[in-house]
Motif scaffolding. Structure first.
Motif, PDB file in Angstrom:
ATOM      1  N   PRO A 104      -1.164   6.530  -5.286  1.00 42.27           N
ATOM      2  CA  PRO A 104      -1.397   5.981  -6.213  1.00 42.27           C
ATOM      3  C   PRO A 104       0.118   7.175  -7.567  1.00 42.27           C
ATOM      4  CG  PRO A 104      -3.352   5.624  -6.007  1.00 42.27           C
ATOM      5  CD  PRO A 104      -2.690   6.401  -4.390  1.00 42.27           C
ATOM      6  N   GLY A 105      -0.955   8.403  -7.170  1.00 40.66           N
ATOM      7  CA  GLY A 105       0.310   9.262  -8.993  1.00 40.66           C
ATOM      8  C   GLY A 105       1.358   9.900  -8.103  1.00 40.66           C
ATOM      9  N   ASN A 106       1.576   9.648  -7.548  1.00 40.87           N
ATOM     10  CA  ASN A 106       3.529   9.615  -6.100  1.00 40.87           C
ATOM     11  C   ASN A 106       3.714   8.537  -5.988  1.00 40.87           C
ATOM     12  OD1 ASN A 106       1.677  12.542  -5.909  1.00 40.87           O
ATOM     13  ND2 ASN A 106       1.216  12.272  -3.258  1.00 40.87           N
ATOM     14  N   ALA A 107       3.216   7.138  -6.012  1.00 40.83           N
ATOM     15  CA  ALA A 107       4.735   6.149  -5.823  1.00 40.83           C
ATOM     16  C   ALA A 107       6.002   6.092  -6.249  1.00 40.83           C
ATOM     17  CB  ALA A 107       3.400   5.327  -5.242  1.00 40.83           C
ATOM     18  N   ALA A 108       4.676   5.720  -7.784  1.00 39.49           N
ATOM     19  CA  ALA A 108       5.485   5.667  -8.809  1.00 39.49           C
ATOM     20  C   ALA A 108       6.306   6.655 -10.048  1.00 39.49           C
ATOM     21  CB  ALA A 108       4.760   4.429 -10.192  1.00 39.49           C
ATOM     22  N   SER A 109       6.239   7.746  -9.242  1.00 41.36           N
ATOM     23  CA  SER A 109       6.759   9.122 -10.028  1.00 41.36           C
ATOM     24  C   SER A 109       8.076   8.480 -10.017  1.00 41.36           C
ATOM     25  CB  SER A 109       6.910  10.194  -8.866  1.00 41.36           C
ATOM     26  OG  SER A 109       7.648   9.429  -7.602  1.00 41.36           O
ATOM     27  N   SER A 110       9.318   8.074  -9.506  1.00 42.31           N
ATOM     28  CA  SER A 110      10.239   7.342 -10.083  1.00 42.31           C
ATOM     29  C   SER A 110      10.597   6.564 -10.812  1.00 42.31           C
ATOM     30  CB  SER A 110      11.054   7.074  -8.405  1.00 42.31           C
ATOM     31  OG  SER A 110      10.656   8.072  -8.310  1.00 42.31           O
ATOM     32  N   LEU A 111       9.847   6.103 -11.320  1.00 42.00           N
ATOM     33  CA  LEU A 111       9.628   5.037 -12.206  1.00 42.00           C
ATOM     34  C   LEU A 111       9.491   5.120 -13.791  1.00 42.00           C
ATOM     35  CD1 LEU A 111       9.930   2.140 -12.997  1.00 42.00           C
ATOM     36  CD2 LEU A 111       6.741   2.094 -13.105  1.00 42.00           C
ATOM     37  N   VAL A 112       8.900   6.480 -13.854  1.00 49.05           N
ATOM     38  CA  VAL A 112       8.194   7.440 -15.530  1.00 49.05           C
ATOM     39  C   VAL A 112       9.775   8.321 -15.235  1.00 49.05           C
ATOM     40  CG1 VAL A 112       5.894   6.765 -15.353  1.00 49.05           C
ATOM     41  CG2 VAL A 112       6.730   8.806 -14.302  1.00 49.05           C
ATOM     42  N   ALA A 113      10.505   8.343 -14.336  1.00 48.41           N
ATOM     43  CA  ALA A 113      11.206   9.706 -15.243  1.00 48.41           C
ATOM     44  C   ALA A 113      12.711   9.334 -14.882  1.00 48.41           C
ATOM     45  CB  ALA A 113      11.033  10.783 -14.503  1.00 48.41           C
ATOM     46  N   PRO A 114      13.864   9.404 -15.388  1.00 51.47           N
ATOM     47  CA  PRO A 114      15.406   8.674 -15.124  1.00 51.47           C
ATOM     48  C   PRO A 114      15.408   9.596 -13.519  1.00 51.47           C
ATOM     49  CG  PRO A 114      15.132   9.233 -17.487  1.00 51.47           C
ATOM     50  CD  PRO A 114      14.120  10.136 -16.641  1.00 51.47           C
ATOM     51  N   VAL A 115      15.541  10.945 -13.590  1.00 53.73           N
ATOM     52  CA  VAL A 115      15.234  11.582 -12.016  1.00 53.73           C
ATOM     53  C   VAL A 115      13.955  12.115 -11.431  1.00 53.73           C
ATOM     54  CG1 VAL A 115      16.732  13.301 -11.353  1.00 53.73           C
ATOM     55  CG2 VAL A 115      17.821  12.348 -13.171  1.00 53.73           C
ATOM     56  N   SER A 116      13.199  12.037 -10.294  1.00 51.62           N
ATOM     57  CA  SER A 116      12.296  12.485  -9.834  1.00 51.62           C
ATOM     58  C   SER A 116      12.527  14.015  -9.479  1.00 51.62           C
ATOM     59  CB  SER A 116      11.577  11.615  -9.208  1.00 51.62           C
ATOM     60  OG  SER A 116      10.117  12.220  -7.914  1.00 51.62           O
ATOM     61  N   PHE A 117      11.711  14.778  -9.677  1.00 53.44           N
ATOM     62  CA  PHE A 117      10.879  15.988  -8.999  1.00 53.44           C
ATOM     63  C   PHE A 117      11.463  16.052  -7.404  1.00 53.44           C
ATOM     64  CE2 PHE A 117      10.067  17.359 -13.663  1.00 53.44           C
ATOM     65  CZ  PHE A 117      10.669  18.316 -13.509  1.00 53.44           C
ATOM     66  N   ASN A 118      10.913  14.993  -6.942  1.00 52.07           N
ATOM     67  CA  ASN A 118      10.762  14.998  -5.632  1.00 52.07           C
ATOM     68  C   ASN A 118      12.278  13.745  -4.811  1.00 52.07           C
ATOM     69  OD1 ASN A 118      10.711  14.999  -2.494  1.00 52.07           O
ATOM     70  ND2 ASN A 118       8.182  13.344  -3.053  1.00 52.07           N
ATOM     71  N   PRO A 119      13.481  14.241  -4.814  1.00 51.52           N
ATOM     72  CA  PRO A 119      14.010  13.316  -3.922  1.00 51.52           C
ATOM     73  C   PRO A 119      13.629  12.176  -2.913  1.00 51.52           C
ATOM     74  CG  PRO A 119      14.447  15.570  -3.524  1.00 51.52           C
ATOM     75  CD  PRO A 119      13.149  15.973  -4.832  1.00 51.52           C
ATOM     76  N   GLU A 120      12.723  12.929  -2.486  1.00 54.38           N
ATOM     77  CA  GLU A 120      12.189  12.197  -1.602  1.00 54.38           C
ATOM     78  C   GLU A 120      10.941  10.677  -1.632  1.00 54.38           C
ATOM     79  OE1 GLU A 120      13.406  12.611   1.737  1.00 54.38           O
ATOM     80  OE2 GLU A 120      14.481  14.610   1.322  1.00 54.38           O
ATOM     81  N   ALA A 121      10.986  11.074  -3.111  1.00 57.21           N
ATOM     82  CA  ALA A 121       9.970   9.735  -3.707  1.00 57.21           C
ATOM     83  C   ALA A 121      10.245   8.637  -3.088  1.00 57.21           C
ATOM     84  CB  ALA A 121       9.804  10.115  -5.337  1.00 57.21           C
ATOM     85  N   LEU A 122       9.420   7.496  -3.224  1.00 60.65           N
ATOM     86  CA  LEU A 122      10.360   5.877  -3.415  1.00 60.65           C
ATOM     87  C   LEU A 122      11.254   5.782  -4.321  1.00 60.65           C
ATOM     88  CD1 LEU A 122       6.228   4.328  -2.037  1.00 60.65           C
ATOM     89  CD2 LEU A 122       8.652   5.412  -1.212  1.00 60.65           C
ATOM     90  N   GLY A 123      11.614   4.495  -4.054  1.00 58.86           N
ATOM     91  CA  GLY A 123      12.399   4.266  -5.486  1.00 58.86           C
ATOM     92  C   GLY A 123      11.492   3.649  -6.652  1.00 58.86           C
ATOM     93  N   ALA A 124      12.291   3.566  -7.869  1.00 59.31           N
ATOM     94  CA  ALA A 124      11.915   3.293  -9.439  1.00 59.31           C
ATOM     95  C   ALA A 124      10.749   1.664  -8.882  1.00 59.31           C
ATOM     96  CB  ALA A 124      12.487   3.166  -9.859  1.00 59.31           C
ATOM     97  N   TRP A 125      11.562   1.234  -8.374  1.00 61.67           N
ATOM     98  CA  TRP A 125      10.600   0.222  -8.628  1.00 61.67           C
ATOM     99  C   TRP A 125       9.928  -0.553  -6.916  1.00 61.67           C
ATOM    100  CZ3 TRP A 125       9.697  -2.430 -12.803  1.00 61.67           C
ATOM    101  CH2 TRP A 125      10.910  -2.173 -13.804  1.00 61.67           C
ATOM    102  N   THR A 126      10.497  -0.280  -5.715  1.00 62.12           N
ATOM    103  CA  THR A 126       9.725   0.158  -4.794  1.00 62.12           C
ATOM    104  C   THR A 126       8.021   0.971  -4.829  1.00 62.12           C
ATOM    105  OG1 THR A 126      11.421  -0.359  -3.293  1.00 62.12           O
ATOM    106  CG2 THR A 126       9.979   0.543  -2.496  1.00 62.12           C
ATOM    107  N   GLY A 127       7.934   1.846  -5.609  1.00 60.37           N
ATOM    108  CA  GLY A 127       6.749   2.545  -5.858  1.00 60.37           C
ATOM    109  C   GLY A 127       6.065   1.976  -6.773  1.00 60.37           C
ATOM    110  N   PHE A 128       7.104   1.049  -7.535  1.00 61.84           N
ATOM    111  CA  PHE A 128       5.569   0.823  -8.821  1.00 61.84           C
ATOM    112  C   PHE A 128       4.938  -0.897  -7.842  1.00 61.84           C
ATOM    113  CE2 PHE A 128       4.996  -2.755 -12.291  1.00 61.84           C
ATOM    114  CZ  PHE A 128       4.102  -1.825 -13.039  1.00 61.84           C
ATOM    115  N   GLY A 129       5.412  -1.269  -6.799  1.00 63.96           N
ATOM    116  CA  GLY A 129       5.287  -3.088  -6.474  1.00 63.96           C
ATOM    117  C   GLY A 129       4.291  -1.956  -5.392  1.00 63.96           C
TER     118      GLY A 129
END
Length: 270
Positions: free
Chosen positions: A223-248
């Motif tokens: 839960p704390g990692n899935a939406a990490s790309s949603l809350v930042a223009p550029v995620s610190f983790n390049p391997e994170a899920l996409g913004a809306w995929t992670g939020f889903g």
């Protein structure tokens, strides 16, 4: 039967029944008439906007240098990572404070349909956290971008940057709803806050120790990692899920937990 008893019975039958609108208004009043809400919301704004401004001020010159290996977009909502603690507290206290005082029995007596109480709390908590979270992210952007602009690396409020502003509000709202569900499950303030914070901050990082593709997958969907790309223009983790995929993914996890909390709420005693 006396005439007085007949009049009282008739008055009770003619009295308006509590509808969902009444439940919403009651939850709004309950949320804002306790001091903890005001203190927690104030802390959310100070931490979210203040820490973003502070981090951008401290790193602006480095980000503008050739030695920087991070994007300014990774820092423009940095404070929201800490502000999420306040969202957890708000969501939890919206539920567990009533169980602690016994007032939850009054709520269920006034609105016998317990699902309506759950839904009303969810709408109020999510709505408030979305608005406050988005406003806090914008304040942090204005403060942090001032220092980035001075170094010639300012970010325009458009595209992914704009998405990160309301994305921060969406993430805090989802986290508040997750905390509400845990609150209904365990009915204890300290336990609920500990469970959510441990899941978001501790377990979410510990699963990185699991080797192989399984560990990578579990890390991404926590839960704390899935939406990490949603809350930042550029995620610190390049391997994170996409913004809306992670939020889903996050919303799927929240929905499953809410369904369990809803079922237990309707089947066990208050």
């Amino acid at each position: 039967m006396s005439s007085q008893t007949l009049e009282e019975t008739r008055a009770e039958l003619d009295a308006p029944r509590s509808g969902f609108g009444h439940a919403l208004r009651a939850e709004w009043i309950k949320l804002w008439t306790v001091r903890s809400t005001w203190w927690t919301m104030s802390a959310l704004i100070v931490l979210g906007a203040g820490l973003t401004t502070l981090i951008c001020w401290g790193n602006a010159s480095w980000l503008a240098s050739s030695d920087a290996d991070e994007s300014p977009g990774s820092f423009i909502t940095w404070g929201m990572m800490i502000a999420q603690v306040c969202a957890v507290i708000v969501g939890t206290l919206a539920v567990t404070s009533e169980y602690g005082t016994g007032m939850v029995r009054t709520s269920f007596a006034a609105v016998p349909h317990r699902g309506a109480v759950f839904a009303a709390k969810a709408i109020v908590v999510c709505g408030v956290l979305f608005v406050v979270g988005t406003a806090t992210a914008v304040l942090g952007y204005l403060g942090g971008n001032y220092f980035l602009d001075r170094e010639g690396i300012g970010l325009a409020l458009e595209g992914d940057v704009a998405r990160a502003m309301y994305g921060s509000g969406l993430y805090l709202a989802a986290l508040g709803l997750l905390s509400m569900a845990v609150g209904f499950l365990v009915r204890h303030t300290a336990a609920a806050i500990s469970i959510v914070l441990a899941t978001v901050f501790v377990i979410g990082n510990m699963v990185m120790l699991i080797p192989g593709e399984l560990g990578d997958f579990i890390t991404k969907v926590m839960p704390g990692n899935a939406a990490s790309s949603l809350v930042a223009p550029v995620s610190f983790n390049p391997e994170a899920l996409g913004a809306w995929t992670g939020f889903g993914v996050l919303m799927g996890e929240v929905a499953a937990l809410c369904a369990l909390a809803w079922w237990l709420l309707r089947t066990r005693d208050a």
